[in-house]
Design an enzyme around this catalytic site. Structure first.
Site, PDB file in Angstrom:
ATOM      1  N   ASP A  85       0.819  -1.229   0.000  1.00  0.00           N
ATOM      2  CA  ASP A  85       0.000   0.000   0.000  1.00  0.00           C
ATOM      3  C   ASP A  85       0.844   1.267   0.000  1.00  0.00           C
ATOM      4  OD1 ASP A  85      -2.260  -1.665   0.220  1.00  0.00           O
ATOM      5  OD2 ASP A  85      -2.037  -1.716   2.396  1.00  0.00           O
ATOM      6  N   LYS A 127       2.111   2.413  -5.005  1.00  0.00           N
ATOM      7  CA  LYS A 127       2.780   1.961  -6.242  1.00  0.00           C
ATOM      8  C   LYS A 127       1.925   2.253  -7.463  1.00  0.00           C
ATOM      9  CE  LYS A 127       3.068  -2.251  -4.580  1.00  0.00           C
ATOM     10  NZ  LYS A 127       2.714  -2.058  -3.169  1.00  0.00           N
ATOM     11  N   GLY A 130      -4.362  -4.085  -4.608  1.00  0.00           N
ATOM     12  CA  GLY A 130      -5.342  -3.106  -5.057  1.00  0.00           C
ATOM     13  C   GLY A 130      -4.620  -1.837  -5.443  1.00  0.00           C
ATOM     14  N   HIS A 131      -4.607  -1.543  -6.726  1.00  0.00           N
ATOM     15  CA  HIS A 131      -3.934  -0.327  -7.181  1.00  0.00           C
ATOM     16  C   HIS A 131      -4.990   0.686  -7.596  1.00  0.00           C
ATOM     17  CE1 HIS A 131       0.198  -2.328  -8.131  1.00  0.00           C
ATOM     18  NE2 HIS A 131      -0.127  -2.346  -6.875  1.00  0.00           N
ATOM     19  N   GLN A 138       2.081  -5.943  -3.283  1.00  0.00           N
ATOM     20  CA  GLN A 138       2.387  -5.998  -1.849  1.00  0.00           C
ATOM     21  C   GLN A 138       3.702  -5.254  -1.575  1.00  0.00           C
ATOM     22  OE1 GLN A 138       1.398  -9.426  -3.224  1.00  0.00           O
ATOM     23  NE2 GLN A 138      -0.591  -8.472  -3.047  1.00  0.00           N
TER      24      GLN A 138
HETATM   25  P1  IMP Z   1      -2.831 -12.720   1.501  1.00  0.00           P
HETATM   26  O1  IMP Z   1      -1.903 -12.166   0.469  1.00  0.00           O
HETATM   27  O2  IMP Z   1      -4.279 -12.481   1.185  1.00  0.00           O
HETATM   28  O3  IMP Z   1      -2.538 -14.163   1.808  1.00  0.00           O
HETATM   29  O4  IMP Z   1      -2.552 -11.923   2.883  1.00  0.00           O
HETATM   30  C1  IMP Z   1      -1.339 -12.070   3.590  1.00  0.00           C
HETATM   31  C2  IMP Z   1      -0.931 -10.742   4.235  1.00  0.00           C
HETATM   32  O5  IMP Z   1      -0.565  -9.829   3.213  1.00  0.00           O
HETATM   33  C3  IMP Z   1      -2.051 -10.064   5.033  1.00  0.00           C
HETATM   34  O6  IMP Z   1      -1.465  -9.381   6.126  1.00  0.00           O
HETATM   35  C4  IMP Z   1      -2.616  -9.051   4.062  1.00  0.00           C
HETATM   36  O7  IMP Z   1      -3.227  -7.966   4.703  1.00  0.00           O
HETATM   37  C5  IMP Z   1      -1.352  -8.638   3.342  1.00  0.00           C
HETATM   38  N1  IMP Z   1      -1.606  -8.148   1.990  1.00  0.00           N
HETATM   39  C6  IMP Z   1      -1.914  -8.880   0.894  1.00  0.00           C
HETATM   40  N2  IMP Z   1      -2.053  -8.084  -0.183  1.00  0.00           N
HETATM   41  C7  IMP Z   1      -1.813  -6.834   0.237  1.00  0.00           C
HETATM   42  C8  IMP Z   1      -1.765  -5.571  -0.420  1.00  0.00           C
HETATM   43  O8  IMP Z   1      -1.956  -5.433  -1.635  1.00  0.00           O
HETATM   44  N3  IMP Z   1      -1.464  -4.506   0.359  1.00  0.00           N
HETATM   45  C9  IMP Z   1      -1.190  -4.623   1.683  1.00  0.00           C
HETATM   46  N4  IMP Z   1      -1.220  -5.771   2.331  1.00  0.00           N
HETATM   47  C10 IMP Z   1      -1.519  -6.871   1.620  1.00  0.00           C
END
Ligand code: IMP
Length: 436
Positions: free
Chosen positions: A12, A15, A39-40, A222
């Protein structure tokens, strides 16, 4: 020049805006890991668009976008995004390619994700419930289903066999319910006609494109501290968000990556569980959240907020080989009297300058702060470095010193124009190359 753009914190970082801003310098934008957990948020002609899977480069006519083999693809999520783009009048035809080696997220992966979180009870990861982890689990367990497997839908072919095996594995894991494999196979047969025109050997496509001098931007999702290997394990996502992931997640050689730009907020946020040393629980944390609109683009969850953590970003510089930073959301700090920056961690009697490898130890660390003066004059919308208040320039300069790399971009608002590109920086040079 081929550039990798990735998150230098816990995701977040903004990017989406940086990738969108730099896209005009590139012919191709290629996403290398993650799935629709990302999520962009970008603005196209005044309309807010949130893209999860498709690189935001798609909003720029003439740019080819790639979803690489390292990405996990939920075909229905992909179609939803394609529909959203069609509604905005964005023509995607021939400009979006999906790797035949990308693994699929199947409907029951989402269910397994939710169940695994429930089992973690006291120590949830706080996943996005998109089935990301279970899809990567199947990939690593060598029973995953890849996009290219959908080409043979026959009832006795390898796809049908893999679906049966996967559903049996799922039924073994989830007691009390038995999923039938036929509906899963039928669903996959149903998605193929729409998916098939997008499918390509994207590694080979990139190889040829690079050989012909077409510039590529490699887009990470991420962030570094959520990387499966280098993040705060187990509170991480299930893929390599770091620069190395671009090579494996796209099937390119590491030397195809000419430079790496790390995106970092002027403060810190994290969504989900796991340690966040500079987290602020009181009024200032709340103020950062409200001013910065720190709510997840995918899940709407409030993000945890804290001061800038130079230990974490310095670590990102190391594990990604960052050449420069893009510092975003500087304007969110406008009006704050003092700006503490974590320069180290105190852990028991030890003073650490580096990120500890042990997440439990990190959870026990207290940040050691250096406090810098804030500024009263607004930075929101400022487009040149010289126009920044003196204290804001001093803040940026100190972050550069602490992290060991220059800030090539400073973002002062969500609009594309609310951006400072530093003279002579990596990004300035990109512009010069494109203009030449
Ligand atoms: P997962 O990717 O859904 O398995 O989540 C694993 C961890 O990564 C969790 O703490 C999510 O909140 C975090 N996470 C996954 N995608 C994002 C993102 O795009 N931005 C911020 N955190 C993310």
């Amino acid at each position: 020049m081929n550039l990798c753009v990735l998150g230098a914190q816990w995701g977040d970082e903004g990017k989406g805006k940086i990738v969108d801003l730099l896209t005009p310098h590139f012919a191709i934008v290629a996403r290398y890991q993650g799935g629709h957990n990302a999520g962009h948020t970008v603005y196209a002609g005044g309309t807010k668009v949130v893209l999860h899977l498709i690189p935001s480069g798609i909003l720029h006519p003439g740019v080819t976008c790639i979803i690489g083999n390292g990405v996990v693809v939920d075909p229905h999520a992909l179609f939803t995004e394609l529909d959203q783009l069609a509604a905005l009048g964005v023509a995607v035809d021939g400009r979006l390619l999906v790797s035949d080696k990308a693994h699929l997220i199947l409907p029951y992966h989402r269910e397994l994700d939710v169940l695994a979180e429930a089992r973690r009870a006291e120590r949830p990861i706080g996943t996005t419930s998109r089935g990301i982890g279970p899809a990567y689990e199947d990939k690593i367990a060598r029973r995953g289903i890849r996009v290219g497997d959908l080409a043979d839908p026959s009832s006795d072919g390898p796809l049908a066999h893999a679906v049966r095996e996967n559903v049996a594995a799922r039924n073994h894991l989830v007691g009390g319910t038995a999923l039938q494999w036929e509906p899963v196979l039928n669903d996959l047969r149903g998605v193929w006609p729409r998916l098939q025109p997008l499918v390509a050997d994207t590694s080979s496509y990139l190889y040829d494109a690079i050989a012909h001098g077409r510039a590529v931007m490699f887009e990470g999702a991420q962030g570094t501290l959520l990387d499966i290997d280098h993040g705060t394990y187990p509170f991480v996502t299930s893929s390599n968000a770091t620069a190395g992931g671009a090579a494996t997640g796209l099937g390119i050689g590491p030397r195809a990556i000419h430079a790496v730009l790390g995106v970092a907020k002027a403060y810190t946020t994290r969504v989900g569980g796991g340690p966040l040393p500079t987290e602020l629980s009181g009024a200032i944390g709340e103020r950062l959240r409200e001013t910065g609109q720190e709510y997840g683009a995918s899940t709407g969850r409030p993000r945890r907020c804290g001061w800038f953590d130079a230990v974490a970003v310095r670590y990102a510089v190391r594990v990604n080989g960052l050449d420069a930073l893009a510092i975003t959301k500087l304007d969110v700090l406008d009006g704050l009297e003092e700006l503490p920056v974590a320069i180290g961690y105190r852990c028991g009697t030890a003073l650490l300058e580096d990120m500890p490898g042990d997440t439990l130890q990190l959870a026990r660390c207290e940040p050691v702060y250096e406090t810098l003066p804030g500024w009263t004059q607004p930075t929101a919308g400022v487009t040149t470095y010289a126009q920044l208040p003196r204290e804001a320039r001093a803040y940026i300069k100190r972050l550069e010193e602490l992290c060991g790399v220059p800030a090539a971009i400073i973002s002062t608002g969500s609009d594309r124009t609310h951006t400072i590109v530093r003279d002579g920086s990596l990004v300035d040079r990109l512009g010069a190359v494109a203009r030449a």
